[in-house]
Design an enzyme around this catalytic site. Sequence first.
Site, mmCIF file in Angstrom:
data_model
loop_
_atom_site.group_PDB
_atom_site.id
_atom_site.type_symbol
_atom_site.label_atom_id
_atom_site.label_comp_id
_atom_site.label_asym_id
_atom_site.label_seq_id
_atom_site.Cartn_x
_atom_site.Cartn_y
_atom_site.Cartn_z
ATOM 1 N N GLU A 238 2.152 6.061 -0.890
ATOM 2 C CA GLU A 238 3.060 6.995 -0.200
ATOM 3 C C GLU A 238 3.805 7.857 -1.214
ATOM 4 O O GLU A 238 4.098 9.024 -0.957
ATOM 5 C CB GLU A 238 4.025 6.208 0.702
ATOM 6 C CG GLU A 238 3.292 5.674 1.935
ATOM 7 C CD GLU A 238 3.890 4.418 2.546
ATOM 8 O OE1 GLU A 238 5.032 4.065 2.220
ATOM 9 O OE2 GLU A 238 3.188 3.788 3.366
ATOM 10 N N LYS B 257 9.872 -0.556 2.635
ATOM 11 C CA LYS B 257 9.859 0.917 2.706
ATOM 12 C C LYS B 257 11.245 1.401 3.131
ATOM 13 O O LYS B 257 12.242 0.774 2.790
ATOM 14 C CB LYS B 257 8.753 1.397 3.639
ATOM 15 C CG LYS B 257 7.412 0.710 3.341
ATOM 16 C CD LYS B 257 6.255 1.365 3.994
ATOM 17 C CE LYS B 257 5.005 0.551 3.702
ATOM 18 N NZ LYS B 257 3.788 1.209 4.109
ATOM 19 N N SER C 266 -2.091 -4.134 5.620
ATOM 20 C CA SER C 266 -2.084 -4.848 6.907
ATOM 21 C C SER C 266 -2.279 -6.354 6.759
ATOM 22 O O SER C 266 -2.922 -6.983 7.607
ATOM 23 C CB SER C 266 -3.118 -4.245 7.866
ATOM 24 O OG SER C 266 -2.835 -2.881 8.088
ATOM 25 N N ASN D 264 7.418 -5.127 0.996
ATOM 26 C CA ASN D 264 7.795 -3.735 0.796
ATOM 27 C C ASN D 264 8.393 -3.245 2.107
ATOM 28 O O ASN D 264 7.658 -2.944 3.039
ATOM 29 C CB ASN D 264 6.552 -2.908 0.415
ATOM 30 C CG ASN D 264 6.871 -1.423 0.300
ATOM 31 O OD1 ASN D 264 8.030 -1.023 0.319
ATOM 32 N ND2 ASN D 264 5.835 -0.603 0.187
ATOM 33 N N GLY E 162 -0.714 0.118 6.819
ATOM 34 C CA GLY E 162 -0.023 0.464 8.065
ATOM 35 C C GLY E 162 -0.950 0.834 9.208
ATOM 36 O O GLY E 162 -0.513 1.358 10.223
ATOM 37 N N HIS F 28 3.032 3.551 -5.481
ATOM 38 C CA HIS F 28 2.587 3.306 -4.099
ATOM 39 C C HIS F 28 1.923 4.574 -3.572
ATOM 40 O O HIS F 28 2.328 5.693 -3.900
ATOM 41 C CB HIS F 28 3.798 2.916 -3.236
ATOM 42 C CG HIS F 28 3.399 2.408 -1.894
ATOM 43 N ND1 HIS F 28 3.039 3.233 -0.854
ATOM 44 C CD2 HIS F 28 3.289 1.137 -1.419
ATOM 45 C CE1 HIS F 28 2.722 2.497 0.189
ATOM 46 N NE2 HIS F 28 2.862 1.216 -0.119
ATOM 47 N N GLU G 87 -4.307 -1.727 -2.993
ATOM 48 C CA GLU G 87 -3.943 -1.323 -1.637
ATOM 49 C C GLU G 87 -4.860 -0.193 -1.173
ATOM 50 O O GLU G 87 -4.563 0.993 -1.418
ATOM 51 C CB GLU G 87 -2.495 -0.841 -1.611
ATOM 52 C CG GLU G 87 -1.485 -1.875 -2.032
ATOM 53 C CD GLU G 87 -0.149 -1.669 -1.337
ATOM 54 O OE1 GLU G 87 0.293 -2.594 -0.665
ATOM 55 O OE2 GLU G 87 0.415 -0.570 -1.449
#
Length: 251
Positions: A95, A12, A208, A10, A171, A93, A165
């Site tokens: 985000e 992003k 991560s 991904n 991150g 996701h 996730e």
Amino acid sequence: MDKKFYIAANWKMNGSLSFINDYFSNFSPKSENSNEMIICPPDIYLETVKKYAPGFIQIGAQNISSHDQGAFTGECSGQMLNDNAIKYTIIGHSERREYHHENNEDIKIKLLNAIENNISPILCVGESIEQRESDQTFGVIDNQVKSVLDSDMLSSGTSILVAYEPIWAIGTGLTATPEMANEVHAFIQSIIDDISHSRIIPILYGGSMKGSNAKELLQMEHIHGGLIGGASLDASEFIKIYNIAEEIRNG
Ligand code: PEP
């Protein structure tokens, strides 16, 4: 171990033409046949990645519109992705849930759109740190999976992937321990079994993942791959993770 792994990048909102050129200039995993490698760049670079990436790599989007066409500025539909032979799309996701306020209802519509257009969805689920610390992890995951997936979807011919996730691991450099991740993956599989007995869904871990922790995660029984953010921006690190999956599968 005969478990097919899905190793998905991904990117992003990262990348550029020169980044893509560099990324694939020396891109050669040890072997490339047994597992699936997926790269999800920003939409504007889907075609460029397709052009530069070796043929064994599948290309995915990071989002799909919940609409088919029309006055939806900035959106890209399932039909448009399908027209461009895009095989996967990330959906839900954290985000997008946080910054674009996508809820489980929106995510379900997107998932249906992906399936209708023959695009395999990678449905992301995961708990926040507050939810984990207050023992809500399993309730949150249960709700995220059950309110989106149903037996009709699971009996469609399109393959569906789920990515666990944990938000606190995305991150941040923090990773769920292999045991923690495996426990949630087994739980997700049990929910899916309850919805449809006939379907094994690959469940990827995201948060991560990198070359140094991929082996211990991928060796766990219920982990079928990784959705990788930061580490996927470094081609050699991403190849390292893919090579680990190849080694585990091929012995
Ligand atoms: C992600 O955003 O899907 C992700 C897993 O990111 P990272 O690998 O950087 O934690």
